[in-house]
Design an enzyme around this catalytic site. Structure first.
Site, PDB file in Angstrom:
ATOM      1  CG  ASP A  82       6.022   3.322   3.998  1.00 19.93           C
ATOM      2  OD1 ASP A  82       5.792   4.425   3.666  1.00 19.93           O
ATOM      3  OD2 ASP A  82       5.763   2.581   3.363  1.00 19.93           O
ATOM      4  CG  HIS A  83       2.897   4.760   6.558  1.00 17.62           C
ATOM      5  ND1 HIS A  83       2.197   5.883   6.283  1.00 17.62           N
ATOM      6  CD2 HIS A  83       3.407   4.649   4.997  1.00 17.62           C
ATOM      7  CE1 HIS A  83       2.313   6.141   4.976  1.00 17.62           C
ATOM      8  NE2 HIS A  83       2.457   4.859   4.542  1.00 17.62           N
ATOM      9  N   GLY A 179      -3.162  -0.584  -0.702  1.00 17.66           N
ATOM     10  CA  GLY A 179      -3.534  -1.843  -0.693  1.00 17.66           C
ATOM     11  C   GLY A 179      -4.116  -2.144  -2.167  1.00 17.66           C
ATOM     12  CB  ALA A 208       2.808   3.481  -6.948  1.00 16.81           C
ATOM     13  CB  SER A 209       0.005  -1.405  -5.548  1.00 14.14           C
ATOM     14  OG  SER A 209       1.595  -1.785  -4.714  1.00 14.14           O
ATOM     15  CG  ASN A 228       6.204   5.341  -1.224  1.00 11.05           C
ATOM     16  OD1 ASN A 228       7.559   5.608  -1.451  1.00 11.05           O
ATOM     17  ND2 ASN A 228       5.842   5.302   0.158  1.00 11.05           N
ATOM     18  CB  ALA A 230       3.848  -1.699  -0.135  1.00  5.23           C
ATOM     19  CB  THR A 231       0.109  -3.805  -2.757  1.00  2.00           C
ATOM     20  OG1 THR A 231      -0.744  -2.718  -0.686  1.00  2.00           O
ATOM     21  CG2 THR A 231      -2.164  -4.921  -2.562  1.00  2.00           C
TER      22      THR A 231
HETATM   23 ZN   LIG Z   1       2.200   4.288   2.581  1.00  8.43          ZN
END
Ligand SMILES: [Zn+2]
Length: 283
Positions: A82-83, A179, A208-209, A228, A230-231
């Site tokens: 990712d990234h 974030g 999308a968090s 995606n 993550a946070t």
């Molecule tokens: Zn990202």
């Protein structure tokens, strides 16, 4: 089963108007949680690691972890960088066995982003490893990836970017940020429809968090094929650890608080997979 690449799952998602859930893992418990959720729901899944996560562990450690756990299940599991921020990291991820690579040159001027992304695509092609590019900044902070503003993807630039780089999928800027959202983001869902109309490859939504389920569903309806998260997984994990330790301050066994944290992440991932409509979509 062995790890798979992401070409097929993303194409199927694009054609079927659902999205592959891509979840960031930081440790073994999160990998276990994500794969358990995928197996339970028969959902194909992407587990991803950022450069910051890879500094905490290593490509070899995360790869071995994901591959070992995936071997014990029937659903399709891919491991994705990712990234990825340099050609060097992308090439090392490929050599390590990563089955999907993102190279993020979105902070660079267009010509440099195209040159960097095209070089990674060319490098990954002999191994048939798909590459995700990014055009239009996703705001906020994700580890070392930082930008203050959310930049919207320009459709004409996107068309040129895909044609000149041959990327397998494209992360687009439509108003989301990485974030935790301080205010409700204003997403340009019409832009997703516009991009979907001119771009052949699957489109990816970052940040999308914290988005409402309806908003994520609308983005998917408009043509997003990978989402995606993550946070919010980090939040779920850490809050569960905190809650356990507050109730059991004398605990010294990491397994004791690791287990409820793992359960919390698994439950959240299952919810998000249902929002993405990817449950039951594994081959
Ligand atoms: Zn990202």
């Amino acid at each position: 089963m062995p790890l798979v690449t992401t070409d097929n799952m993303l194409k199927k998602a694009q054609e079927g108007h659902w999205a592959v859930g891509a979840f960031n893992a930081e440790n073994m418990e999160m990998v276990q949680a994500i794969i358990e959720a995928a197996e339970t729901l028969k959902a194909p899944v992407m587990i991803q690691t950022t450069p910051g996560t890879l500094k905490y562990g290593s490509l070899a450690l995360y790869y071995a972890n994901v591959a070992a756990i995936a071997r014990g299940v029937k659903t399709e599991v891919a491991i994705h960088l990712d990234h990825g921020d340099t050609f060097d990291l992308a090439s090392r991820a490929l050599h390590e066995g990563y089955t999907s690579i993102m190279i993020d040159g979105s902070a660079l001027p267009l010509a440099e982003n195209i040159a960097l992304t095209a070089s990674v695509v060319k490098f990954c092609k002999p191994n048939s490893i798909p590459v995700e590019g990014e055009l239009g900044k996703v705001g906020g902070k994700e580890d070392d990836t930082k930008s203050s503003l959310s930049g919207y993807t320009d459709p004409a630039e996107a068309e040129e970017f895909v044609a000149r780089t041959n990327v397998s999928s494209l992360a687009v800027g439509v108003g989301t940020a990485h974030g935790v959202y301080a205010v409700t983001p204003v997403l340009n869902v019409d832009l997703i429809s516009t991009l979907r109309g001119i771009i052949q490859v699957p489109l990816v939504l970052h940040g999308a968090s914290g988005l409402e389920d309806d908003v994520v569903r609308e983005c998917i309806k408009r043509g997003i094929a990978k989402v995606n998260f993550a946070t919010e997984l980090r939040i779920a994990y850490t809050r569960a650890v905190q809650a356990y330790l507050e109730g059991n301050p004398k605990t010294i066994d990491p397994k004791k608080y690791g287990a409820p944290a793992r359960d919390a992440v698994r439950n959240l991932v299952m919810e998000r997979m249902k929002v993405c409509l990817c449950d039951g979509k594994a081959v």
